[in-house]
Each structure stands twice: as C-alpha cells, then as structure tokens.
Design a protein around this motif. Sequence first.
Motif, PDB file in Angstrom:
ATOM      1  N   GLN A   7      -7.542  -3.137 -13.740  1.00  0.00           N
ATOM      2  CA  GLN A   7      -8.792  -2.546 -14.223  1.00  0.00           C
ATOM      3  C   GLN A   7      -8.543  -1.576 -15.376  1.00  0.00           C
ATOM      4  N   ILE A   8      -7.484  -0.755 -15.256  1.00  0.00           N
ATOM      5  CA  ILE A   8      -7.177   0.196 -16.322  1.00  0.00           C
ATOM      6  C   ILE A   8      -6.819  -0.548 -17.605  1.00  0.00           C
ATOM      7  N   THR A   9      -6.021  -1.600 -17.487  1.00  0.00           N
ATOM      8  CA  THR A   9      -5.614  -2.357 -18.666  1.00  0.00           C
ATOM      9  C   THR A   9      -6.813  -3.013 -19.332  1.00  0.00           C
ATOM     10  N   ALA A  10      -7.692  -3.614 -18.535  1.00  0.00           N
ATOM     11  CA  ALA A  10      -8.885  -4.257 -19.093  1.00  0.00           C
ATOM     12  C   ALA A  10      -9.799  -3.233 -19.757  1.00  0.00           C
ATOM     13  N   LEU A  11      -9.964  -2.088 -19.123  1.00  0.00           N
ATOM     14  CA  LEU A  11     -10.808  -1.038 -19.701  1.00  0.00           C
ATOM     15  C   LEU A  11     -10.216  -0.525 -20.999  1.00  0.00           C
ATOM     16  N   LEU A  12      -8.901  -0.322 -21.026  1.00  0.00           N
ATOM     17  CA  LEU A  12      -8.248   0.171 -22.230  1.00  0.00           C
ATOM     18  C   LEU A  12      -8.452  -0.797 -23.393  1.00  0.00           C
ATOM     19  N   ARG A  13      -8.295  -2.086 -23.140  1.00  0.00           N
ATOM     20  CA  ARG A  13      -8.483  -3.078 -24.198  1.00  0.00           C
ATOM     21  C   ARG A  13      -9.916  -3.060 -24.716  1.00  0.00           C
ATOM     22  N   ALA A  14     -10.872  -2.929 -23.807  1.00  0.00           N
ATOM     23  CA  ALA A  14     -12.272  -2.879 -24.224  1.00  0.00           C
ATOM     24  C   ALA A  14     -12.541  -1.650 -25.088  1.00  0.00           C
ATOM     25  N   ALA A  20     -15.866  -6.585 -25.201  1.00  0.00           N
ATOM     26  CA  ALA A  20     -16.636  -6.595 -23.961  1.00  0.00           C
ATOM     27  C   ALA A  20     -15.724  -6.276 -22.779  1.00  0.00           C
ATOM     28  N   LEU A  21     -16.249  -5.553 -21.800  1.00  0.00           N
ATOM     29  CA  LEU A  21     -15.505  -5.226 -20.591  1.00  0.00           C
ATOM     30  C   LEU A  21     -15.451  -6.449 -19.689  1.00  0.00           C
ATOM     31  N   THR A  22     -14.252  -6.793 -19.218  1.00  0.00           N
ATOM     32  CA  THR A  22     -14.066  -8.025 -18.437  1.00  0.00           C
ATOM     33  C   THR A  22     -13.927  -7.764 -16.949  1.00  0.00           C
ATOM     34  N   ILE A  23     -14.161  -6.541 -16.503  1.00  0.00           N
ATOM     35  CA  ILE A  23     -14.059  -6.225 -15.074  1.00  0.00           C
ATOM     36  C   ILE A  23     -15.394  -5.699 -14.577  1.00  0.00           C
TER      37      ILE A  23
END
Length: 372
Positions: A7-14, A20-23
């Motif tokens: 979740q942290i990695t996906a949020l950081l990329r967004a 777009a947020l993917t989680i």
Amino acid sequence: MSRYTEQITALLRAMIWDEALTIDPSVLLEREFWYALRRQQLHHMAAVWALNHKLPVYEAAQQKLQIFQSLQRQQRQNTLLTDIVTLMRKHDIEPVLIKGYSMAVLYPNPDMRESGDVDMYVGEQNYDKMIRIMKETYPEAYWFSEEHAGLHFTMVVDQQIDLAAEMHRVAMEFHSMPKANAAFQEFTQAEMAHPRQLTVGSTEVSIPTKEFDALYILMHAWHHFESSGVGLRQLADWAIALKQLDAREREAFEPRLEKLLRRMSMLDIWRTFAWVVVNKIGLPREECMLYDDACQQKGEQLYRQLVKDGHCGREPKLQYFGKTMYYYPYSRPEKGRLKQKWYTLKRLTFQAFQLRKLFPEFAWRSYIGQFI
C-alpha cells in the motif's frame, strides 16, 4: 516486511508521478498505516495529497493542523533562506541551496515535500569568512555549532528549534576512503561552479546542477542508510532528481557518472538503489542511468531492508550474520579512553559486517580505511 508495504509503495507512486491510486483508499483511515508512513517520512506528503484529492483520512482535523503548521514553517524557512543569501552576497559569497525547497519544487505539488533545515553550500574557501559573518549578523541566535566539527556550521535561530541553517564547507565526506572523497570533492567543485537559479519569493537563489542533484541526493540517502536506515521519502527525492534530466543530458552525463562511481567504489550501490527506484517506485528504466536488471536479487534484499528500517529506525541487535542489517545496540562509554577505543573498534567491525550483507566491496574498503 511491513503488512503495509504494498500500500505504501502504491501510494508513493501515485503521489510523486501524479498517477491514479491503485489500492483501496480506505487504508488511509487506519492509524497503523499512518504510523508506517511516518517511519518512511511520508506522512506529511500523504496527508497533503489525500486531502487535496478529497479522500477521507485518519484524524483529518489534526492532519490539516499539522499541514498548516508545516507550511507556515516553510514560509519562515524561505525567509531565512533569502535573508542568508542576501547577506552572503553582500560579502561576495555565493551560497548554493542543497536539498530542501529546491527539491520540493520538483514534486507535482511542492506542498507535499516537507523541508527540514536550510542547507547551503559555501565551500572550503569561504567557510571561515561565512562563520564570522553569521555570528556577527545573528548575535542573538539560540545556538551555534562548533566551527570545524564536521561537514557544516549550524545556526539555530530560536529556542524552539523551529528555524536552523546548516552552512556546508563540503556537501559530503568519505572520511575513511581518500580516493572516493577526492573524487566526490572534485565533482562537487566542478558542478558548483555553474549553478542554476531558483526564484524564492522575490530573490534568485543558486541551486546545484541537475547532474549534481542526481548523484548527491543518493549520496545523502546512502549516508543515512549505511548507519541507521533511510526512509522511502529520500528515494522519492532521488527518483525525481533523476527524472529531471532529459535524454540528451543523461547521455552526456552517464559515462562521466560511471567513471566517478568506479573511483568511489559505489557503482554497485548506485545500480542496486536504481533497481529499487525503477521496479518499486516507478521511475521509467530509460530515465535511470546505469540501470542493470542483474541487480534484481540484491535490489529485492535492499528494498526489504529499506521498508524494515524506515528513516533512522534500524533495529538495534547484536547479530552479525544473516541477510538483515542491524544497528549496534550499545552506547559509547562516558569514561575511560581504552574502553572508548575498544567500543569504537567493536562498533566499526559490527557495522562492516552489516554492510557486507549487501555491499561487500564498499564495506571492506570503508572498514580498512579506518585504520590506514
């Protein structure tokens, strides 16, 4: 790894690529998730991003208050920055802002990137002159550091330690590796000779070249990583610093960078961190100089360590072997010169054993250099 790693990695990329947020955004309502973000120095960035995207967050009122206080402090820091720049120029010193606000403006929303102290490079030649000027101009400052105790001279303006400036004689040093240190200082002096300009308020402030940032941001993250751990926020800074170089600039700089990293015994370190920012943080591989897919296994190990540590949060544990790196768990004796020397030898040896788990060549050269 942390249960929030994905979740942290996906949020950081967004956040840093404005994607777009993917989680599931409901994770933003969990207290433990914000604790995990804080360990990576991402809590401020996440709060600004989430609230701007009108997403519900844990303790929204408190988050908004902390953002407001942080942005207010940033304004005060920028005022201190421009005051120091104006002061130094009156005395024929051209300071160069490193890190801080010059990194914030590279983010999709500069408010996301929380800044620390005002860090400025003045160089060896102007260092003593700068100290005299700072002490004369700010006689009521709460605290000054020792003049020649390290990389920089620090002035803390107020008792609340709300405002501080660090004036660097060098951007970074490699104490136990003379060849690496000479290579980095040569690079620094060459790049600082032709800085760029950034407008802060109504003042033009000198900032380093893109090429300097591309290396120095990693070196600064490495400084924290090798001792006590570094947060993913610093790797986000590095990814963004790399991305600001266009294809022509990368092509021109890459051979010079490789030669420099070989002189510093840090090519393997660069490539392993590069694997992480490409495969975990999302920097396009064509925009990452010296990227090497062969670093996958070591890159995965590094990423697990980064997530486990957070910023300056490496676990203290007297364990020499295994893949996980630890922090030396004992404190230096307050008295007894022989006891203090014995402690230092044990700590340096322990740190070398930890670092060799990922980067054996650098660990060996750094360790041996302590005694030559």
